[in-house]
Design an enzyme around this catalytic site. Sequence first.
Site, PDB file in Angstrom:
ATOM      1  N   LYS A  45       5.003  -1.902 -29.788  1.00 14.05           N
ATOM      2  CA  LYS A  45       6.445  -2.746 -29.317  1.00 14.05           C
ATOM      3  C   LYS A  45       6.359  -3.725 -28.319  1.00 14.05           C
ATOM      4  O   LYS A  45       6.679  -4.489 -28.612  1.00 14.05           O
ATOM      5  CB  LYS A  45       6.907  -1.827 -27.871  1.00 14.05           C
ATOM      6  CG  LYS A  45       6.400  -0.318 -28.019  1.00 14.05           C
ATOM      7  CD  LYS A  45       7.730   0.831 -27.572  1.00 14.05           C
ATOM      8  CE  LYS A  45       7.340   2.350 -27.645  1.00 14.05           C
ATOM      9  NZ  LYS A  45       8.653   3.127 -26.923  1.00 14.05           N
ATOM     10  N   ASN A  46       5.510  -4.786 -29.796  1.00 10.56           N
ATOM     11  CA  ASN A  46       5.334  -6.000 -29.709  1.00 10.56           C
ATOM     12  C   ASN A  46       6.190  -6.783 -30.594  1.00 10.56           C
ATOM     13  O   ASN A  46       5.089  -6.590 -31.635  1.00 10.56           O
ATOM     14  CB  ASN A  46       3.950  -6.415 -29.193  1.00 10.56           C
ATOM     15  CG  ASN A  46       4.051  -7.857 -28.947  1.00 10.56           C
ATOM     16  OD1 ASN A  46       3.887  -8.572 -30.278  1.00 10.56           O
ATOM     17  ND2 ASN A  46       3.286  -8.654 -27.826  1.00 10.56           N
TER      18      ASN A  46
END
Lengths: 341, 333
Positions: free
Chosen positions: B115-116
């Site tokens: 989730k970066n």
Amino acid sequence: MDFTTFVKPTNGGGDAEASNKSLQFWKHVEYIENHGKQEDDYEYCMTEFLRMSGIYWGTTALDIMGQLDRLERKFIIDFVKRCQCPTTGGFAPCEGHDPHLLYTLSAVQILCTYDALDEIDCEAVVRFVVGLQQPDGSFFGDKWGEVDTRFSFCAVATLTLLQRLEQSIDVEKAVKFVLSCCNQTDGGFGSKPGAESHAGLIYCCVGFFSLTNRLHLVDVDKLGWWLCERQLPSGGLNGRPEKLPDVCYSWWVLASLTIMGRLHWISSEKLQQFILSCQDLETGGFSDRTGNMPDIFHTLFGIGGLSLLGHSGLKPINPTLCMPQYIIDRLDIKPQILARS
Amino acid sequence: MGDSSDEEYLGADWLPYSERPEWKDVEPLAQDDGDHPVVSIAYSQKFREVFDYMRAIIARGEKSQRALDLTTDALRLNPANYTVWQYRRDVLRELKADLNDELEYLSEVIGQNSKNYQVWHHRRVIVEMLNDPSNELELTENALVNDGDAKNYHAWQHRQWAIRSFNLYDDELTFVDRLICEDQRNNSAWNQRFFVIKHLGFTPEVIRRELDYTMNRIRIIKNNESAWNYLVGVMRQGDSGSANLNSYPEVVAVVEELYQAGNRSPYLVAFLIDVYQEQALHLKASPDDQLARKVYGLCEDMAGKHDVIRRKYWQYVATHLKNQLSKATGGEQ
């Protein structure tokens, strides 16, 4: 959503129980004032890449609470000035990092709050933003080429605060791109054409139309309903169907509904209860959900949400720019807001 | 927290850069936070050292194998540092490194940081440089299915990008159908379905098939916001985008049947409200016509029973229709 890749650790525990029904005003002031002063070096290092936004979140929350003078104006302005890239004109989140539109908006917001735009080279900022617009009207976040509707918002918000929107970018094309990100299924907006509707990005797009005076292009009844559907029985709002409620989504949905004149479509009382339940009674600050660890990001959106709901003791906040309304008035900026319907 | 968090990444056999002979020509460059920082900085030693060397290498513009290895260490400590990712790309270009190795490295990094923003952006740039999307469907499938977050926004964005850029639409409906079967309320999967169908084109046959597909899903779970939104979205695509809900009487009939059978899912009732509103407006019915009263009645049920939290919205819908009809019929007289 986490717009910044800043994921706070969460620990299901916490003590948010029945007593969490009134605003712990002074606890929050203390929390923000001390933010980053603790010897929490790991977090400090890890958040270096978004420090400029962190300062914007803190100053804005304190200003809404009428406590801005607790931070040292000169130090903050000096920090901001040091982060302006001499070559591009954009702002880095912290010295040693590359300039980016996200932090450029934060920097300009901070300077507006301190009425200090004359401390920087504003024309260079305008050039930076203008240079990021693409032939299809979209915006890169920095020169490396990621496109996202967040950046369309950051661009027009920065230029609006600098009073240069109409003279600088191709607004028509910018509008066309954001419209192409509207989903025909639910009337919402995603990050790019075809991407799923998402409350954080809807806020960016609705805010974009508010700043470009184009809210008539939005199907406000359809989108308004989808946004209302984000309210869950807990009173909190989620960002997409079947996701958990979150204080930051509560802000994004609430601000979008306010801009569209539909704030009254959801239950304000229940939302207020939810936001208050996310306060940390011990340390101050707000977390994403009841019982989690607080952080500065959710603290601004908790305070901002309560201000939009008309909570006493807080200054009014502008829903489009997420800044105190008195500053927007001082700048003589009037983002479009639809009448209540 | 502090140092222990680093230990997870960089093991006990860590040798500080200052003690490595191959780095002795580099003077680390400390972060200048001014003489009066807002915050007192007590960097963890390892973190500080790695980034001090990183700053020094960036300052002298060194693009070497050791610089690449240093970015690996720095990004392991903080994968969100986009400046380091950018420097890494410059180094990779300069070294003419084998980008397939980079893809492999990235698959691992994405597995741990799915989730970066930065890791996905880096992935995209590398795939573009290689002009080879052959691993992207599997990579995103792993992020969506095997690792358990079927709604990961980054993974879906990357998948759409790969499909659109390299025309990988062929098997996508099979994948989407699998995800919808696993979780019928997965809004991301329904969105992906719309993305694929829109590309294929909303021909009358495609629309029929999609309406059947969706109604079959709705029969299983009536109270599914995503399916209802998809249904309406598809219905509106008919007649080159000008169709209304009443263009598909067979769908309306099925929904009415479900209503008669006692279902009161707010989405189902909302759908009927839209249908009857459309009819009333089309017929320019008077504000107290039977159709209009049907809408008011349903709105009242929603406000009072099925969707109380949004009662003000339903009151608005009823009032809005009444005003519109008054205007329409008033205008004709």
